[in-house]
Design an enzyme around this catalytic site. Structure first.
Site, PDB file in Angstrom:
ATOM      1  N   ASN A   1      12.601  -4.978  10.349  1.00 46.06           N
ATOM      2  CA  ASN A   1      11.277  -5.319  10.858  1.00 46.06           C
ATOM      3  C   ASN A   1      11.094  -6.821  11.062  1.00 46.06           C
ATOM      4  O   ASN A   1      10.419  -7.253  12.005  1.00 46.06           O
ATOM      5  CB  ASN A   1      10.199  -4.785   9.913  1.00 46.06           C
ATOM      6  CG  ASN A   1      10.099  -3.269   9.947  1.00 46.06           C
ATOM      7  OD1 ASN A   1      10.429  -2.637  10.945  1.00 46.06           O
ATOM      8  ND2 ASN A   1       9.643  -2.680   8.858  1.00 46.06           N
TER       9      ASN A   1
ATOM     10  N   TRP B   1       0.842  -1.192   0.000  1.00 44.30           N
ATOM     11  CA  TRP B   1       0.000   0.000   0.000  1.00 44.30           C
ATOM     12  C   TRP B   1       0.882   1.248   0.000  1.00 44.30           C
ATOM     13  O   TRP B   1       1.897   1.290   0.674  1.00 44.30           O
ATOM     14  CB  TRP B   1      -0.890  -0.019   1.246  1.00 44.30           C
ATOM     15  CG  TRP B   1      -1.703   1.216   1.452  1.00 44.30           C
ATOM     16  CD1 TRP B   1      -2.537   1.819   0.567  1.00 44.30           C
ATOM     17  CD2 TRP B   1      -1.780   1.988   2.652  1.00 44.30           C
ATOM     18  NE1 TRP B   1      -3.130   2.925   1.135  1.00 44.30           N
ATOM     19  CE2 TRP B   1      -2.684   3.046   2.416  1.00 44.30           C
ATOM     20  CE3 TRP B   1      -1.166   1.893   3.905  1.00 44.30           C
ATOM     21  CZ2 TRP B   1      -2.995   4.010   3.388  1.00 44.30           C
ATOM     22  CZ3 TRP B   1      -1.479   2.841   4.863  1.00 44.30           C
ATOM     23  CH2 TRP B   1      -2.382   3.886   4.610  1.00 44.30           C
TER      24      TRP B   1
ATOM     25  N   TYR C   1      -4.782  -0.040  -4.984  1.00 40.48           N
ATOM     26  CA  TYR C   1      -3.482   0.544  -4.680  1.00 40.48           C
ATOM     27  C   TYR C   1      -2.802   1.007  -5.968  1.00 40.48           C
ATOM     28  O   TYR C   1      -2.550   0.209  -6.878  1.00 40.48           O
ATOM     29  CB  TYR C   1      -2.567  -0.450  -3.966  1.00 40.48           C
ATOM     30  CG  TYR C   1      -3.022  -0.873  -2.581  1.00 40.48           C
ATOM     31  CD1 TYR C   1      -4.030  -0.193  -1.898  1.00 40.48           C
ATOM     32  CD2 TYR C   1      -2.444  -1.967  -1.954  1.00 40.48           C
ATOM     33  CE1 TYR C   1      -4.434  -0.586  -0.635  1.00 40.48           C
ATOM     34  CE2 TYR C   1      -2.838  -2.375  -0.687  1.00 40.48           C
ATOM     35  CZ  TYR C   1      -3.839  -1.684  -0.041  1.00 40.48           C
ATOM     36  OH  TYR C   1      -4.241  -2.089   1.211  1.00 40.48           O
TER      37      TYR C   1
END
Length: 334
Positions: free
Chosen positions: A294, A21, A54
């Site tokens: 992450n 996104w 998107y």
């Protein structure tokens, strides 16, 4: 990388999913987007989330090209339908017409014969829920999707959709809400309903559009190249968090992250994964190196005392009102 079942279904997904996104097809060039997807694969991510809206379909196209050549059975590809994909009156919503046309468009752009999960991107107040669920059932029976999910539905809407899915004998297994240490609106109603029904959460924005990384500091201009400086939509979405009181509280989390041996971003992702109803946290990236940072949150266990201290620090700025979920679905199609 750790893996979890999606709700009580048999589908196993990476507990950190990659989503495109805002970034792919708009914020970053395709070669960078492809490098991010390759980095996600290298880090053990097998679950990829996108949507037909998107970047006006370009995000699906970028993802499809980047995954070309990968073993399809080793991937879980998710997409969504609801928001406008064209100028026509029937180019949005969850009508049978739009769903049946949209799944074919998504499969073409993704260069695949099926998606593992097809999600209702919002609740459609303009279409009977029975029509929507019957169309999803036909998508599943045609082999174009294995499972069905929803995004930003209220607990009441999820219960109604799940009941129809059971009648139609199709697997509605997931909910995709916004969820982070700052945005906890699903905890009061959505999560209890989903735990009861066997539905898992695939949460988006676990680092609150980058605010929980600590890179936005009180009284300072946003860092160059950050989402807050993006004119292609990123700045709009992050703006609500760029309040001084929020930024000050986030900075107070630094000692906790250091104690846990984590960066602030890793702490934020690990925090959402402590909730057992969360099947996966969706991360995005504008640079490949962000993926490795992450992903290091996978498998991290945060102790109860640290979680309590996080709650105490963030309590004054946390959004908890469950009514905020209903606000995300327009009463009329756009």
């Amino acid at each position: 990388m750790e893996f979890r079942h999606l709700g009580r279904s048999g589908l196993v997904i990476s507990e950190i999913a990659y989503g495109n996104w805002i970034t792919h097809g708009s914020q970053v060039e395709e070669d960078t987007a492809t490098a991010c997807i390759r980095a996600a694969l290298d880090a053990g991510i097998t679950t990829f989330d996108t949507a037909d809206v998107y970047a006006e379909g370009r995000a699906e196209e970028v993802l499809g090209r980047a995954l070309r050549g990968e073993r399809r059975e080793g991937l879980e590809i998710f997409t969504k339908v609801y928001f406008p994909t064209g100028p026509g009156r029937n180019d949005s919503g969850l009508s049978r017409k739009h769903i049946m046309e949209s799944i074919d468009g998504s499969l073409r752009r993704l260069q695949t014969d099926y998606v593992d999960l097809y999600q209702a991107h919002r609740f459609d107040h303009s279409t009977p829920l029975e029509e929507t669920m019957e169309a999803f059932a036909d998508v599943v029976r045609a082999g174009k999707a294995h499972y069905i999910g929803v995004s930003e539905w209220t607990a009441e809407q999820i219960r109604a959709g799940h009941a129809l899915a059971r009648q139609l004998r199709i697997p509605l297994v997931s909910s995709q809400p916004q969820y982070s240490a700052l945005w906890r609106v699903i905890e009061a109603e959505v999560i209890p309903a989903c735990e009861e029904l066997g539905i898992g959460q695939i949460v988006w924005s676990p680092i609150a559009q980058g605010v929980l990384t600590g890179k936005y500091r009180p009284g300072a201009a946003p860092p160059p190249g950050s989402r807050a400086t993006d004119d292609n939509g990123g700045a709009t979405f992050v703006s609500r968090w760029l309040r001084e009181d929020v930024l000050e509280r986030v900075q107070q989390l630094r000692p906790l992250a250091q104690e846990a041996g984590l960066s602030l971003a890793q702490l934020a992702v690990a925090w959402v994964l402590q909730n057992q109803n969360v099947s996966a946290a969706i991360i995005g990236a504008s640079r490949p190196e962000q993926i490795a940072e992450n992903v290091a949150a996978s498998g991290v266990k945060l102790d109860a005392q640290l979680l309590r201290r996080m709650d105490e620090i963030l309590a004054p700025v946390v959004e908890r009102d469950p009514a905020r979920t209903a606000e995300s679905s327009p009463k009329a199609r756009r």
